[in-house]
Design an enzyme around this catalytic site. Structure first.
Site, PDB file in Angstrom:
ATOM      1  N   LYS A   1      67.801 122.319  16.805  1.00 42.25           N
ATOM      2  CA  LYS A   1      69.044 122.582  17.551  1.00 42.25           C
ATOM      3  C   LYS A   1      69.984 123.368  16.643  1.00 42.25           C
ATOM      4  CE  LYS A   1      70.817 121.380  20.968  1.00 42.25           C
ATOM      5  NZ  LYS A   1      71.006 122.168  22.213  1.00 42.25           N
TER       6      LYS A   1
ATOM      7  N   ASP B   1      61.464 112.242  17.886  1.00 43.24           N
ATOM      8  CA  ASP B   1      61.397 110.982  18.626  1.00 43.24           C
ATOM      9  C   ASP B   1      61.335 111.254  20.133  1.00 43.24           C
ATOM     10  OD1 ASP B   1      61.405 108.298  19.045  1.00 43.24           O
ATOM     11  OD2 ASP B   1      63.364 107.903  18.184  1.00 43.24           O
TER      12      ASP B   1
ATOM     13  N   TYR C   1      68.590 109.464  11.230  1.00 40.54           N
ATOM     14  CA  TYR C   1      67.835 108.221  11.008  1.00 40.54           C
ATOM     15  C   TYR C   1      68.006 107.655   9.602  1.00 40.54           C
ATOM     16  CZ  TYR C   1      65.265 108.302  15.377  1.00 40.54           C
ATOM     17  OH  TYR C   1      64.940 108.259  16.689  1.00 40.54           O
TER      18      TYR C   1
ATOM     19  N   ASP D   1      66.035 121.699  23.383  1.00 35.83           N
ATOM     20  CA  ASP D   1      66.128 121.454  24.825  1.00 35.83           C
ATOM     21  C   ASP D   1      65.212 122.405  25.593  1.00 35.83           C
ATOM     22  OD1 ASP D   1      68.229 122.875  23.506  1.00 35.83           O
ATOM     23  OD2 ASP D   1      69.142 123.289  25.429  1.00 35.83           O
TER      24      ASP D   1
END
Ligand code: NAD
Length: 425
Positions: free
Chosen positions: A219, A309, A149, A285
């Site tokens: 992640k 987000d 971002y 995930d």
């Protein structure tokens, strides 16, 4: 005008007559902001009579900013938000693709509002896709200033993209770009400071609210130095700065390796018995799946910008959707904070007086908590619970309630005001 300030101990000092700057917002912004100010005024009046009061100060951004001040984000607006420390913001339009910079992102960057805080809680009566929505009670701490971002990217076919590719190929030895001629490129900065301050605020929040767990969501299995770095530095903050208050699964794994699982289990149980906050981590995930299947396993979530987000929207959907999900962007070091509806300008329903004001109202409720006017926050929550118990809401929620009564934005707001005024009578 009296404003919030910070004293030399870093504590917020809040005057009884308090000026709060607000940006009305585009689209449904004016509808929800107006009624929410009235609800807050009613609650402050109910709880404190004349002892405390809010004076609302309108400042401008977005379309109204452009109309009134000739700028989508006037310097004066930023200056006032800097000076008054806290502010309220309705949704602002963002142009897709090139052109205008996102006003929301600009505000967060200008004020360095590094924690995006999103509490997610289910209210009885609200339809949910979950079988047991009452088990959802989480607060997301999303890092707000870094990650992909940061806006560092170059479009395919530009000289910059070619230059960047040549640099990573020739100077950095990168050979793994599959289609270099037609690739756009982005950079994902994640720092020790940025990760640490976010994690610090998540742990502080858990301590203040007496919550039992902070989960680092990342992640790191794929992006070893950025997401993996976030995981590593977050654990380090817990272990170095909060060793009395927390017990990390990182530490558990080390103990298990050195002294056996049985001993590590004992240490973990002892930490829980002492009321220590357990710090663990989860791959993003897997988290999206686990939080649907076993939401009760999670409490405070610390995560990077992009993961945050996605997670925010999924968790909001689990408890009734974005019309009811509150949020705040906070710099806990300077005290700067903007409390805002998490949804957008809802152009499809703007001007129809049907938007749900609760995302904005619950954000203002967070503001009341932030400044320590807890009694106001409590009465706001009670009024919402009572309205839902009576099957009243705006149409987005009422249509899924058994015998639900769909009220307009202003009627629903006035209904909440009536509950507040009648409370305890
Ligand atoms: P949106 O959130 O405006 O709308 C998505 C859907 O949710 C629409 O069907 C809308 O009617 C509904 N919805 C939104 N708020 C509601 C409410 N309070 N009550 C009932 N229903 C509600 O998202 P979008 O359509 O993708 O975006 C529209 C504009 O808002 C875009 O310009 C976008 O950039 C901007 N936006 C701003 C913010 C912000 O200011 N924080 C956040 C998201 C989107």
């Amino acid at each position: 005008m009296s404003k919030v300030s910070k004293n030399s101990n870093g504590e917020l000092v809040v005057p009884d007559i308090l000026t709060i700057p607000f940006i009305e917002g585009d689209g449904v912004g004016s509808e929800i902001t107006d009624i929410c100010k009235k609800i807050i005024d009613a609650a402050v009046g109910k709880v404190y009579s004349d002892k405390r009061k809010i004076e609302w100060l309108e400042i401008y951004a977005g379309e109204k900013g452009n109309t009134v001040k000739g700028s989508y984000l006037p310097d004066e607006t930023l200056a006032i938000l800097k000076e008054y420390l806290i502010g309220v913001k309705g949704p602002l339009t963002t142009a897709v693709g090139g052109g205008m910079r996102s006003l929301n992102v600009a505000l967060r960057q200008e004020l360095d509002l590094y924690s995006c805080v999103r509490p997610v809680k289910w209210y009885e009566g609200v339809a949910s896709p979950l079988k047991e929505p009452h088990k959802v009670d989480m607060t997301i701490f999303r890092e707000n200033t870094e990650d992909i971002y940061a806006g560092i990217e170059w479009n395919e076919g530009t000289d910059e993209a070619k230059k960047f590719y040549n640099f990573i190929k020739n100077d950095m030895g990168v050979k793994s770009v599959r289609f270099p001629e037609t690739s756009s490129f982005g950079v994902k900065p994640v720092s020790v400071e940025g990760s640490s301050r976010l994690m610090r605020s998540a742990i502080d929040y858990a301590i203040n609210k007496k919550l039992s767990k902070v989960t680092i969501v990342h992640k790191g299995n794929i992006m070893k130095f950025t997401e993996g770095g976030f995981r590593k530095w977050s654990y380090e903050v817990a272990e170095k700065e909060f060793s009395n208050e927390t017990f990390t699964i990182n530490n558990y794994n080390k103990i298990a390796k050195d002294q056996g699982i049985e001993f590590a289990d004992k240490q973990l149980q002892e930490a829980k018995d002492k009321g220590k906050i357990i710090i663990d981590d989860c791959i993003a995930d897997a988290f999206l799946q686990n939080s649907l299947l076993k939401p009760e396993n999670y409490s405070v979530i610390a995560t990077l910008n992009l993961n945050g987000d996605y997670i925010s929207d999924q968790l909001a959907a689990m408890v009734g959707g974005i019309g009811i999900a509150p949020g705040a962007n906070i710099n806990y070091d300077t005290g700067h904070a903007i409390f805002e509806a998490t949804h957008g300008t809802a152009p499809d329903i703007a001007g129809k007086n049907i938007a749900n004001p609760l995302s904005m109202l619950l954000s203002l409720d967070m503001m009341m908590e932030y400044i320590g006017w807890i009694e106001v926050s409590n009465i706001i929550k009670i009024s919402i619970e009572k309205a839902f118990a009576n099957r009243c809401s705006t149409n987005d929620l009422a249509r899924f309630m058994e015998d639900g009564q769909a009220l307009s934005t202003s009627d629903f707001g006035n209904y909440l005001i009536k509950i507040i005024k009648d409370w305890g009578n």
